[in-house]
Design an enzyme around this catalytic site. Structure first.
Site, PDB file in Angstrom:
ATOM      1  N   SER A  16       8.857   5.410  -3.563  1.00  8.53           N
ATOM      2  CA  SER A  16       9.431   4.955  -2.374  1.00  8.53           C
ATOM      3  C   SER A  16      10.821   4.242  -2.207  1.00  8.53           C
ATOM      4  O   SER A  16      11.655   4.721  -1.365  1.00  8.53           O
ATOM      5  CB  SER A  16       8.429   3.722  -2.174  1.00  8.53           C
ATOM      6  OG  SER A  16       7.044   4.134  -2.127  1.00  8.53           O
ATOM      7  N   THR A  44       4.367   6.345  -6.847  1.00 12.97           N
ATOM      8  CA  THR A  44       3.100   5.936  -7.505  1.00 12.97           C
ATOM      9  C   THR A  44       1.875   5.964  -5.413  1.00 12.97           C
ATOM     10  O   THR A  44       1.151   5.602  -5.053  1.00 12.97           O
ATOM     11  CB  THR A  44       2.806   4.379  -7.835  1.00 12.97           C
ATOM     12  OG1 THR A  44       3.248   4.687  -9.468  1.00 12.97           O
ATOM     13  CG2 THR A  44       2.062   3.789  -8.185  1.00 12.97           C
ATOM     14  N   CYS A  45       3.031   5.098  -5.187  1.00 17.80           N
ATOM     15  CA  CYS A  45       2.471   5.055  -3.245  1.00 17.80           C
ATOM     16  C   CYS A  45       1.998   5.738  -2.914  1.00 17.80           C
ATOM     17  O   CYS A  45       0.548   5.633  -2.134  1.00 17.80           O
ATOM     18  CB  CYS A  45       3.679   3.890  -2.854  1.00 17.80           C
ATOM     19  SG  CYS A  45       3.278   3.942  -0.315  1.00 17.80           S
ATOM     20  N   CYS A  50      -1.189   3.207  -2.850  1.00 20.68           N
ATOM     21  CA  CYS A  50      -1.311   2.652  -1.796  1.00 20.68           C
ATOM     22  C   CYS A  50      -2.154   2.907  -0.790  1.00 20.68           C
ATOM     23  O   CYS A  50      -2.687   3.268   0.137  1.00 20.68           O
ATOM     24  CB  CYS A  50      -0.154   2.204  -1.855  1.00 20.68           C
ATOM     25  SG  CYS A  50       1.094   1.010  -2.342  1.00 20.68           S
ATOM     26  N   LYS A  53      -5.228   4.717  -1.744  1.00 16.92           N
ATOM     27  CA  LYS A  53      -6.147   3.801  -2.045  1.00 16.92           C
ATOM     28  C   LYS A  53      -6.882   3.349  -0.629  1.00 16.92           C
ATOM     29  O   LYS A  53      -7.874   3.189  -0.326  1.00 16.92           O
ATOM     30  CB  LYS A  53      -5.419   2.812  -2.867  1.00 16.92           C
ATOM     31  CG  LYS A  53      -6.315   0.898  -3.041  1.00 16.92           C
ATOM     32  CD  LYS A  53      -6.472   0.250  -2.069  1.00 16.92           C
ATOM     33  CE  LYS A  53      -4.901   0.265  -1.540  1.00 16.92           C
ATOM     34  NZ  LYS A  53      -3.662  -1.099  -2.411  1.00 16.92           N
ATOM     35  N   TYR A 181      -5.457  -7.394  -8.760  1.00 21.13           N
ATOM     36  CA  TYR A 181      -5.164  -6.173  -7.653  1.00 21.13           C
ATOM     37  C   TYR A 181      -6.075  -5.297  -7.463  1.00 21.13           C
ATOM     38  O   TYR A 181      -6.980  -4.649  -6.915  1.00 21.13           O
ATOM     39  CB  TYR A 181      -4.079  -6.158  -6.946  1.00 21.13           C
ATOM     40  CG  TYR A 181      -3.244  -6.232  -6.660  1.00 21.13           C
ATOM     41  CD1 TYR A 181      -2.568  -6.890  -5.432  1.00 21.13           C
ATOM     42  CD2 TYR A 181      -2.303  -7.079  -7.522  1.00 21.13           C
ATOM     43  CE1 TYR A 181      -1.808  -7.124  -4.491  1.00 21.13           C
ATOM     44  CE2 TYR A 181      -0.734  -8.600  -6.646  1.00 21.13           C
ATOM     45  CZ  TYR A 181      -1.001  -8.372  -5.622  1.00 21.13           C
ATOM     46  OH  TYR A 181       0.234  -8.845  -5.254  1.00 21.13           O
ATOM     47  N   ILE A 182      -5.774  -4.509  -8.664  1.00 16.57           N
ATOM     48  CA  ILE A 182      -6.513  -3.361  -8.458  1.00 16.57           C
ATOM     49  C   ILE A 182      -7.772  -2.851  -9.102  1.00 16.57           C
ATOM     50  O   ILE A 182      -8.500  -2.021  -8.712  1.00 16.57           O
ATOM     51  CB  ILE A 182      -5.422  -2.168  -9.941  1.00 16.57           C
ATOM     52  CG1 ILE A 182      -4.047  -1.726  -9.275  1.00 16.57           C
ATOM     53  CG2 ILE A 182      -6.229  -1.050  -9.642  1.00 16.57           C
ATOM     54  CD1 ILE A 182      -2.980  -0.767 -10.240  1.00 16.57           C
ATOM     55  N   GLU A 185     -10.033  -4.391  -5.805  1.00 14.17           N
ATOM     56  CA  GLU A 185      -9.320  -3.065  -4.325  1.00 14.17           C
ATOM     57  C   GLU A 185     -10.757  -2.392  -5.198  1.00 14.17           C
ATOM     58  O   GLU A 185     -11.606  -1.937  -4.073  1.00 14.17           O
ATOM     59  CB  GLU A 185      -7.946  -2.891  -4.574  1.00 14.17           C
ATOM     60  CG  GLU A 185      -7.520  -3.884  -3.699  1.00 14.17           C
ATOM     61  CD  GLU A 185      -5.595  -3.151  -3.634  1.00 14.17           C
ATOM     62  OE1 GLU A 185      -5.529  -3.963  -2.776  1.00 14.17           O
ATOM     63  OE2 GLU A 185      -5.956  -2.401  -4.003  1.00 14.17           O
ATOM     64  N   HIS A 439      -8.056 -14.285  22.421  1.00 16.70           N
ATOM     65  CA  HIS A 439      -9.063 -15.378  22.400  1.00 16.70           C
ATOM     66  C   HIS A 439     -10.232 -13.864  23.845  1.00 16.70           C
ATOM     67  O   HIS A 439      -9.476 -13.649  24.658  1.00 16.70           O
ATOM     68  CB  HIS A 439      -9.375 -16.402  23.546  1.00 16.70           C
ATOM     69  CG  HIS A 439     -11.434 -16.541  23.616  1.00 16.70           C
ATOM     70  ND1 HIS A 439     -10.979 -17.313  22.545  1.00 16.70           N
ATOM     71  CD2 HIS A 439     -12.117 -16.627  24.408  1.00 16.70           C
ATOM     72  CE1 HIS A 439     -12.633 -18.049  22.773  1.00 16.70           C
ATOM     73  NE2 HIS A 439     -13.183 -17.009  24.200  1.00 16.70           N
ATOM     74  N   GLU A 444      -6.981 -16.041  16.010  1.00 18.12           N
ATOM     75  CA  GLU A 444      -6.742 -17.740  17.131  1.00 18.12           C
ATOM     76  C   GLU A 444      -6.567 -19.085  16.654  1.00 18.12           C
ATOM     77  O   GLU A 444      -5.802 -19.455  16.741  1.00 18.12           O
ATOM     78  CB  GLU A 444      -7.257 -17.845  18.245  1.00 18.12           C
ATOM     79  CG  GLU A 444      -8.886 -17.862  18.151  1.00 18.12           C
ATOM     80  CD  GLU A 444     -10.088 -17.659  19.358  1.00 18.12           C
ATOM     81  OE1 GLU A 444      -9.569 -18.228  20.671  1.00 18.12           O
ATOM     82  OE2 GLU A 444     -11.069 -16.900  19.357  1.00 18.12           O
TER      83      GLU A 444
HETATM   84  P1  NDP Z   1      -2.738  -7.174 -12.416  1.00 16.96           P
HETATM   85  O1  NDP Z   1      -1.602  -7.821 -13.423  1.00 16.96           O
HETATM   86  O2  NDP Z   1      -2.378  -7.631 -11.120  1.00 16.96           O
HETATM   87  O3  NDP Z   1      -4.085  -8.130 -12.929  1.00 16.96           O
HETATM   88  C1  NDP Z   1      -3.969  -7.191 -14.667  1.00 16.96           C
HETATM   89  C2  NDP Z   1      -5.618  -7.452 -14.749  1.00 16.96           C
HETATM   90  O4  NDP Z   1      -5.951  -7.388 -16.304  1.00 16.96           O
HETATM   91  C3  NDP Z   1      -5.301  -8.998 -15.143  1.00 16.96           C
HETATM   92  O5  NDP Z   1      -7.196  -9.376 -14.537  1.00 16.96           O
HETATM   93  C4  NDP Z   1      -5.799  -9.138 -16.595  1.00 16.96           C
HETATM   94  O6  NDP Z   1      -6.419 -10.732 -16.625  1.00 16.96           O
HETATM   95  C5  NDP Z   1      -6.238  -7.592 -16.985  1.00 16.96           C
HETATM   96  N1  NDP Z   1      -6.025  -8.380 -18.295  1.00 16.96           N
HETATM   97  C6  NDP Z   1      -4.383  -7.467 -18.824  1.00 16.96           C
HETATM   98  N2  NDP Z   1      -4.778  -6.978 -19.990  1.00 16.96           N
HETATM   99  C7  NDP Z   1      -6.366  -6.735 -20.387  1.00 16.96           C
HETATM  100  C8  NDP Z   1      -7.194  -6.905 -21.702  1.00 16.96           C
HETATM  101  N3  NDP Z   1      -5.956  -6.226 -23.149  1.00 16.96           N
HETATM  102  N4  NDP Z   1      -7.945  -7.062 -21.946  1.00 16.96           N
HETATM  103  C9  NDP Z   1      -8.618  -7.422 -20.241  1.00 16.96           C
HETATM  104  N5  NDP Z   1      -8.028  -7.879 -19.146  1.00 16.96           N
HETATM  105  C10 NDP Z   1      -7.087  -7.872 -19.339  1.00 16.96           C
HETATM  106  O7  NDP Z   1      -1.724  -5.815 -12.290  1.00 16.96           O
HETATM  107  P2  NDP Z   1      -3.098  -4.577 -11.676  1.00 16.96           P
HETATM  108  O8  NDP Z   1      -3.398  -3.533 -12.223  1.00 16.96           O
HETATM  109  O9  NDP Z   1      -4.190  -5.330 -10.748  1.00 16.96           O
HETATM  110  O10 NDP Z   1      -2.058  -4.811 -10.508  1.00 16.96           O
HETATM  111  C11 NDP Z   1      -0.623  -4.032 -11.112  1.00 16.96           C
HETATM  112  C12 NDP Z   1       0.348  -4.309 -10.069  1.00 16.96           C
HETATM  113  O11 NDP Z   1       0.453  -3.982  -8.799  1.00 16.96           O
HETATM  114  C13 NDP Z   1       0.069  -5.799  -9.192  1.00 16.96           C
HETATM  115  O12 NDP Z   1       0.380  -7.074  -9.774  1.00 16.96           O
HETATM  116  C14 NDP Z   1       0.811  -5.426  -7.897  1.00 16.96           C
HETATM  117  O13 NDP Z   1       2.345  -5.615  -7.806  1.00 16.96           O
HETATM  118  C15 NDP Z   1       0.400  -3.891  -7.562  1.00 16.96           C
HETATM  119  N6  NDP Z   1      -0.444  -3.762  -6.039  1.00 16.96           N
HETATM  120  C16 NDP Z   1      -0.493  -4.172  -5.201  1.00 16.96           C
HETATM  121  C17 NDP Z   1      -1.682  -3.978  -4.259  1.00 16.96           C
HETATM  122  C18 NDP Z   1      -1.566  -4.953  -3.031  1.00 16.96           C
HETATM  123  O14 NDP Z   1      -0.386  -4.760  -2.440  1.00 16.96           O
HETATM  124  N7  NDP Z   1      -2.046  -4.500  -2.214  1.00 16.96           N
HETATM  125  C19 NDP Z   1      -2.662  -3.234  -4.836  1.00 16.96           C
HETATM  126  C20 NDP Z   1      -2.105  -2.647  -5.977  1.00 16.96           C
HETATM  127  C21 NDP Z   1      -1.735  -3.042  -7.654  1.00 16.96           C
HETATM  128  P3  NDP Z   1      -5.938 -11.864 -17.248  1.00 16.96           P
HETATM  129  O15 NDP Z   1      -5.394 -12.441 -15.655  1.00 16.96           O
HETATM  130  O16 NDP Z   1      -6.407 -12.485 -17.730  1.00 16.96           O
HETATM  131  O17 NDP Z   1      -4.181 -11.410 -17.487  1.00 16.96           O
END
Ligand code: NDP
Length: 456
Positions: A16, A44-45, A50, A53, A181-182, A185, A439, A444
């Site tokens: 994008s 990716t998007c 996105c 998804k 997030y991922i 979702e 309404h 609201e």
């Molecule tokens: P996130 O950073 O949101 O989440 C990663 C998750 O993986 C966290 O829960 C983290 O845990 C866990 N994790 C990381 N390493 C390990 C490990 N070694 N073992 C177990 N758990 C682990 O990343 P996502 O991949 O979900 O998303 C990536 C990015 O993509 C987002 O930050 C966002 O910017 C974008 N995105 C946006 C969306 C939207 O706008 N709707 C939808 C999807 C993606 P911990 O918290 O403990 O570190």
């Protein structure tokens, strides 16, 4: 401008951000532009994020719709869901969108190379086809990729988000690792499509960094829908087992799942690009370090989007691309504004959010009031569902400005886009209150919350 170079601009990456920058530089500023993409246009998007998804979100929501329909007097069958039929149509739609992206570039006069590009020197790009091209400016817009836990043996048995759209069939059971997030979702999507979903996440709660009250409500409703959520759980061991993958958690549970899905974060695509060798600085996780104009330590090289790991969202990458073209080709130095970016998490229920969380306000020592309400929305309450929604405003006590808004509700993404305008304009609570309610709607409540439920 390109007298001494093959191009004014060479963009690496056709997602994008890269496509927007290339297109605008060529069509609005008359620059001679080339772009290389090693995979599919749209990035990716459009191809593995996105867009597919969101199509899967729509598909998964029909289960509830069919069930609710009976309460509204309809005689509708609930399923079965045909993944093969849906995913074929979804892939067709992605092909169509990729075609649009290619055409946008072609019509703007951007020359495209369907191959990998790496940076050879400050003005030279080497293509995997063997050619070399020179450019006055190079824009790195290579995005990121999902990563598995680095130290887990047999982690390659699990899939990542890139793979989910190409599954031949849906598994009967799936373990989703991660709480971001991922993970959240897809837990909702796959559950909605009929998969038995279990989640393992390391922290005490999902959706780290979002407002506690909002993510708490989402977690509660995901559990109530039947998603098995294990907080503080990590995979200790995994291996191939009869008909699936055997997983042992750090909490001692041993389970065989049809499939394991790692949603454990993403990493910027900088490996082997040749950037560090040239003096471009890479930061945490290999992200390209840039200034407010997206310029790297090498003045002719810029970077935008997920490869810079700033705010990893498509509309932000697009804005970074636009700001780059204004700065470099429009003689209008434009810093990228990363403040008050509204966003949505497409869980069921959805979350829409903009501005500060209550926890951030507390940590910053803000003097604030909380206006919040939760209730059962009319549409699903009538159908006998227990779903609740949350509308929450955080207001600075002195200035009366709304510092943050957090919505958990169906269509929260659509609502937060609108609320985001008011908050970006610096609206006060009294200006929200001066706006007449629509309404009967859920939204609201945003303009009818009279008294704070608590203060700092
Ligand atoms: P996130 O950073 O949101 O989440 C990663 C998750 O993986 C966290 O829960 C983290 O845990 C866990 N994790 C990381 N390493 C390990 C490990 N070694 N073992 C177990 N758990 C682990 O990343 P996502 O991949 O979900 O998303 C990536 C990015 O993509 C987002 O930050 C966002 O910017 C974008 N995105 C946006 C969306 C939207 O706008 N709707 C939808 C999807 C993606 P911990 O918290 O403990 O570190």
């Amino acid at each position: 401008m390109s007298d001494d170079f093959d191009y004014d601009l060479f963009v690496i990456g056709g997602g994008s951000g890269g496509v927007r920058a290339a297109r605008v530089a060529a069509s609005e500023y008359g620059a001679k532009v080339a772009l290389a993409e090693e995979s599919r246009y749209g990035g990716t998007c459009v191809i593995r994020g996105c867009v597919p998804k969101k199509l899967m979100v729509f598909a998964s929501e029909y289960r509830d719709t069919f069930r609710d329909a009976a309460s509204y007097g309809w005689d509708v069958q609930d399923g079965p869901f045909d993944w093969t039929k849906f995913s074929k149509k979804m892939r067709g739609e992605l092909d169509r969108l990729e075609g649009i992206y290619r055409n946008l570039l072609k019509n703007a006069g951007v020359e495209t190379f369907d191959c990998r590009a790496t940076v050879k020197d400050a003005h030279t790009v080497a293509l995997s086809s063997g050619e070399e091209k020179t450019a006055k400016h190079i824009l790195v817009a290579t995005g990121g990729h999902p990563v598995r836990p680095p130290d887990l043996e047999n982690a390659e048995l699990g899939i990542v988000s890139d793979d989910i759209f190409n599954l031949e069939r849906l598994p009967k059971s799936m373990l989703i690792v991660g709480g971001g997030y991922i993970a959240c979702e897809f837990a909702c999507i796959l559950h909605g499509l009929g998969v038995e979903v279990t989640m393992y996440f390391r922290k005490a709660q999902i959706l780290q960094g979002f407002d506690d009250e909002a993510r708490g409500l989402i977690a509660e409703q995901m559990r109530a829908r039947g998603i098995a959520m294990h907080a503080g759980a990590i995979i200790a061991e995994m291996d191939q087992a009869d008909g699936g993958i055997r997983v042992k958690s750090t909490q001692g549970q041993e389970t065989v799942f049809d499939q394991v899905f790692f949603a454990t974060g993403r990493k910027p695509n900088t490996d082997g690009l040749g950037l560090e060798e040239l003096g471009v600085k890479l930061g945490r996780g290999g992200a390209v370090e840039v200034d407010e104009y997206s310029q790297t330590a090498v003045p002719s090289i810029y970077a935008i989007g997920d490869v810079t790991d700033r705010v990893n969202l498509t509309p932000v990458a697009i804005r970074e691309g636009m700001a780059f073209t204004s700065t470099v080709f429009g003689s209008d130095p434009t810093p990228v504004d990363h403040e008050l970016v509204p966003s949505a998490v497409f869980t069921q229920p959805e979350m829409g959010t903009v501005g500060k969380t209550e926890e951030e306000c507390e940590a910053d020592g803000d003097d604030f009031e909380i206006y919040a309400t939760t209730f059962k929305p009319m549409q699903t309450a009538f159908a006998g569902r227990e779903d609740r929604v949350l509308m929450k405003l955080i207001v600075a006590r002195e200035s009366r400005r709304v510092l943050g808004c957090h919505i958990v509700a169906p269509q929260a993404g659509e609502m937060i886009q609108m609320v985001g305008i008011a908050i970006k304009m610096g609206a006060t609570k009294e200006q929200f209150d001066a706006t007449c309610a629509v309404h009967p709607t859920m939204a609201e409540e945003m303009v009818t919350m009279r008294n704070p439920v608590r203060t700092s």
